[in-house]
Design a protein around this motif. Structure first.
Motif, PDB file in Angstrom:
ATOM      1  N   ASP A  48       0.839  -1.199   0.000  1.00 53.85           N
ATOM      2  CA  ASP A  48       0.000   0.000   0.000  1.00 53.85           C
ATOM      3  C   ASP A  48       0.870   1.243   0.000  1.00 53.85           C
ATOM      4  O   ASP A  48       1.982   1.233   0.525  1.00 53.85           O
ATOM      5  CB  ASP A  48      -0.845   0.051   1.289  1.00 53.85           C
ATOM      6  CG  ASP A  48      -2.041  -0.872   1.211  1.00 53.85           C
ATOM      7  OD1 ASP A  48      -2.630  -0.989   0.115  1.00 53.85           O
ATOM      8  OD2 ASP A  48      -2.384  -1.468   2.251  1.00 53.85           O
ATOM      9  N   GLY A  49       0.357   2.317  -0.538  1.00 54.65           N
ATOM     10  CA  GLY A  49       1.005   3.623  -0.399  1.00 54.65           C
ATOM     11  C   GLY A  49       1.656   4.115  -1.674  1.00 54.65           C
ATOM     12  O   GLY A  49       1.922   3.359  -2.606  1.00 54.65           O
ATOM     13  N   VAL A  50       1.922   5.419  -1.676  1.00 56.08           N
ATOM     14  CA  VAL A  50       2.521   6.099  -2.831  1.00 56.08           C
ATOM     15  C   VAL A  50       3.883   5.496  -3.160  1.00 56.08           C
ATOM     16  O   VAL A  50       4.206   5.224  -4.314  1.00 56.08           O
ATOM     17  CB  VAL A  50       2.699   7.604  -2.519  1.00 56.08           C
ATOM     18  CG1 VAL A  50       3.329   8.323  -3.705  1.00 56.08           C
ATOM     19  CG2 VAL A  50       1.365   8.235  -2.164  1.00 56.08           C
ATOM     20  N   GLN A  98       7.855 -13.502   2.315  1.00 55.76           N
ATOM     21  CA  GLN A  98       6.567 -13.535   3.005  1.00 55.76           C
ATOM     22  C   GLN A  98       6.043 -12.110   3.136  1.00 55.76           C
ATOM     23  O   GLN A  98       6.827 -11.186   3.348  1.00 55.76           O
ATOM     24  CB  GLN A  98       6.747 -14.117   4.421  1.00 55.76           C
ATOM     25  CG  GLN A  98       7.114 -15.583   4.458  1.00 55.76           C
ATOM     26  CD  GLN A  98       5.997 -16.460   3.935  1.00 55.76           C
ATOM     27  OE1 GLN A  98       4.879 -16.381   4.421  1.00 55.76           O
ATOM     28  NE2 GLN A  98       6.288 -17.254   2.923  1.00 55.76           N
ATOM     29  N   PRO A  99       4.723 -11.915   3.037  1.00 57.27           N
ATOM     30  CA  PRO A  99       4.196 -10.553   3.197  1.00 57.27           C
ATOM     31  C   PRO A  99       4.591  -9.976   4.562  1.00 57.27           C
ATOM     32  O   PRO A  99       4.606 -10.693   5.550  1.00 57.27           O
ATOM     33  CB  PRO A  99       2.676 -10.758   3.129  1.00 57.27           C
ATOM     34  CG  PRO A  99       2.496 -12.034   2.388  1.00 57.27           C
ATOM     35  CD  PRO A  99       3.676 -12.892   2.727  1.00 57.27           C
ATOM     36  N   PRO A 100       4.929  -8.669   4.599  1.00 61.22           N
ATOM     37  CA  PRO A 100       5.285  -8.021   5.868  1.00 61.22           C
ATOM     38  C   PRO A 100       4.046  -7.842   6.741  1.00 61.22           C
ATOM     39  O   PRO A 100       2.916  -8.006   6.270  1.00 61.22           O
ATOM     40  CB  PRO A 100       5.822  -6.661   5.427  1.00 61.22           C
ATOM     41  CG  PRO A 100       5.172  -6.400   4.109  1.00 61.22           C
ATOM     42  CD  PRO A 100       4.978  -7.735   3.462  1.00 61.22           C
ATOM     43  N   GLU A 101       4.296  -7.478   7.998  1.00 62.49           N
ATOM     44  CA  GLU A 101       3.179  -7.265   8.917  1.00 62.49           C
ATOM     45  C   GLU A 101       2.313  -6.093   8.441  1.00 62.49           C
ATOM     46  O   GLU A 101       1.088  -6.148   8.467  1.00 62.49           O
ATOM     47  CB  GLU A 101       3.728  -6.991  10.321  1.00 62.49           C
ATOM     48  CG  GLU A 101       2.698  -7.173  11.408  1.00 62.49           C
ATOM     49  CD  GLU A 101       3.243  -6.774  12.779  1.00 62.49           C
ATOM     50  OE1 GLU A 101       2.426  -6.435  13.652  1.00 62.49           O
ATOM     51  OE2 GLU A 101       4.484  -6.787  12.965  1.00 62.49           O
ATOM     52  N   HIS A 102       2.993  -4.996   8.040  1.00 59.39           N
ATOM     53  CA  HIS A 102       2.278  -3.822   7.525  1.00 59.39           C
ATOM     54  C   HIS A 102       2.503  -3.717   6.016  1.00 59.39           C
ATOM     55  O   HIS A 102       3.646  -3.774   5.571  1.00 59.39           O
ATOM     56  CB  HIS A 102       2.770  -2.557   8.225  1.00 59.39           C
ATOM     57  CG  HIS A 102       2.615  -2.613   9.713  1.00 59.39           C
ATOM     58  ND1 HIS A 102       1.389  -2.560  10.341  1.00 59.39           N
ATOM     59  CD2 HIS A 102       3.533  -2.765  10.696  1.00 59.39           C
ATOM     60  CE1 HIS A 102       1.547  -2.669  11.642  1.00 59.39           C
ATOM     61  NE2 HIS A 102       2.846  -2.796  11.898  1.00 59.39           N
ATOM     62  N   GLN A 103       1.440  -3.529   5.277  1.00 56.10           N
ATOM     63  CA  GLN A 103       1.535  -3.548   3.806  1.00 56.10           C
ATOM     64  C   GLN A 103       2.186  -2.283   3.247  1.00 56.10           C
ATOM     65  O   GLN A 103       2.415  -2.179   2.040  1.00 56.10           O
ATOM     66  CB  GLN A 103       0.166  -3.807   3.183  1.00 56.10           C
ATOM     67  CG  GLN A 103      -0.450  -5.152   3.580  1.00 56.10           C
ATOM     68  CD  GLN A 103       0.532  -6.319   3.523  1.00 56.10           C
ATOM     69  OE1 GLN A 103       1.275  -6.455   2.558  1.00 56.10           O
ATOM     70  NE2 GLN A 103       0.560  -7.145   4.558  1.00 56.10           N
ATOM     71  N   HIS A 108      10.799  -4.031   3.464  1.00 61.09           N
ATOM     72  CA  HIS A 108      10.751  -5.490   3.667  1.00 61.09           C
ATOM     73  C   HIS A 108      10.684  -6.211   2.312  1.00 61.09           C
ATOM     74  O   HIS A 108      11.393  -7.196   2.081  1.00 61.09           O
ATOM     75  CB  HIS A 108       9.523  -5.840   4.524  1.00 61.09           C
ATOM     76  CG  HIS A 108       9.267  -7.322   4.639  1.00 61.09           C
ATOM     77  ND1 HIS A 108       9.713  -8.073   5.702  1.00 61.09           N
ATOM     78  CD2 HIS A 108       8.616  -8.180   3.809  1.00 61.09           C
ATOM     79  CE1 HIS A 108       9.349  -9.344   5.516  1.00 61.09           C
ATOM     80  NE2 HIS A 108       8.673  -9.433   4.390  1.00 61.09           N
ATOM     81  N   VAL A 109       9.840  -5.708   1.426  1.00 62.43           N
ATOM     82  CA  VAL A 109       9.683  -6.314   0.101  1.00 62.43           C
ATOM     83  C   VAL A 109      10.984  -6.176  -0.700  1.00 62.43           C
ATOM     84  O   VAL A 109      11.451  -7.138  -1.316  1.00 62.43           O
ATOM     85  CB  VAL A 109       8.499  -5.671  -0.659  1.00 62.43           C
ATOM     86  CG1 VAL A 109       8.423  -6.200  -2.088  1.00 62.43           C
ATOM     87  CG2 VAL A 109       7.185  -5.916   0.080  1.00 62.43           C
ATOM     88  N   ILE A 110      11.577  -4.974  -0.666  1.00 59.72           N
ATOM     89  CA  ILE A 110      12.821  -4.741  -1.407  1.00 59.72           C
ATOM     90  C   ILE A 110      13.917  -5.703  -0.948  1.00 59.72           C
ATOM     91  O   ILE A 110      14.591  -6.330  -1.761  1.00 59.72           O
ATOM     92  CB  ILE A 110      13.300  -3.277  -1.232  1.00 59.72           C
ATOM     93  CG1 ILE A 110      12.275  -2.312  -1.843  1.00 59.72           C
ATOM     94  CG2 ILE A 110      14.666  -3.074  -1.872  1.00 59.72           C
ATOM     95  CD1 ILE A 110      12.539  -0.841  -1.532  1.00 59.72           C
ATOM     96  N   ARG A 111      14.044  -5.850   0.365  1.00 62.41           N
ATOM     97  CA  ARG A 111      15.062  -6.766   0.899  1.00 62.41           C
ATOM     98  C   ARG A 111      14.771  -8.214   0.487  1.00 62.41           C
ATOM     99  O   ARG A 111      15.693  -8.988   0.192  1.00 62.41           O
ATOM    100  CB  ARG A 111      15.128  -6.674   2.420  1.00 62.41           C
ATOM    101  CG  ARG A 111      15.776  -5.397   2.934  1.00 62.41           C
ATOM    102  CD  ARG A 111      16.122  -5.547   4.422  1.00 62.41           C
ATOM    103  NE  ARG A 111      16.230  -4.267   5.106  1.00 62.41           N
ATOM    104  CZ  ARG A 111      17.302  -3.477   5.043  1.00 62.41           C
ATOM    105  NH1 ARG A 111      18.346  -3.847   4.338  1.00 62.41           N
ATOM    106  NH2 ARG A 111      17.320  -2.322   5.690  1.00 62.41           N
TER     107      ARG A 111
END
Ligand SMILES: [Fe+2]
Ligand SMILES: [Fe+2]
Length: 169
Positions: A48-50, A98-103, A108-111
């Motif tokens: 989520d987010g810009v 794995q999906p992070p706790e906060h979307q 987290h995704v980049i790493r």
């Protein structure tokens, strides 16, 4: 003269053992690509987010490329007289994706992406070494794929650098 595949390098009878070794590595690569497809679909959808927009679009583009890699690995397994495995042989390994706790946790995704690409780079470098002088056709194919993965990782390292510069990672 014996009828067979005596003068065909990796396809010759004497090379059966080497061929098995290469097929084993190609099966690993095949599953790694398909797992990447799953996780890039996941991670190009959840965030989520810009700030997430750029990351999602980059991952969306990679999905098609990773799927093509999987198909290339499958074809090569067959050409080497192996059998392409099905999902019952699949073991998941990409825990970092794995999906992070906060979307909104884009870092987290980049790493996770950097980790997945690094593991692909390591595996494909091993295949390039294992095919040295014995299977130039597989080697040639894997070198091209390896370059794609190096490009993917470099792009996401750039994203991470930006977050680090802003003190967000
Ligand atoms: Fe790939
Ligand atoms: Fe990749």
């Amino acid at each position: 003269m014996q009828i067979g595949r005596g003068d065909e390098g990796i396809l010759s009878e004497e090379m059966a053992q080497k061929r098995d070794e290469i097929i084993g590595l190609l099966k690993q690569a095949y599953f790694a690509e398909l797992e990447t497809v799953i996780n890039y679909v996941t991670n190009s959808t959840n965030p989520d987010g810009v700030r997430a927009q750029e990351i999602k679009e980059a991952l969306e583009e990679d999905i098609q490329e990773e799927l093509m890699h999987a198909q290339q690995f499958a074809s090569r397994i067959k050409e080497l007289y192996g059998v392409v495995p099905s999902s019952t042989d699949f073991k998941a390994e990409q825990t970092f994706l794995q999906p992070p706790e906060h979307q909104t946790d884009v870092v987290h995704v980049i790493r996770g992406v950097i980790d997945a690409e690094t593991k692909a780079i390591e595996l494909y470098t091993r295949i390039v070494q294992a095919t040295e002088e014995t299977d130039p056709v597989t080697q040639d194919m894997v070198i091209d794929i390896l370059r794609d993965e190096q490009g993917h990782r470099r792009l996401f390292e750039g994203f991470l650098r930006e977050y680090e510069a802003e003190g967000l990672a």
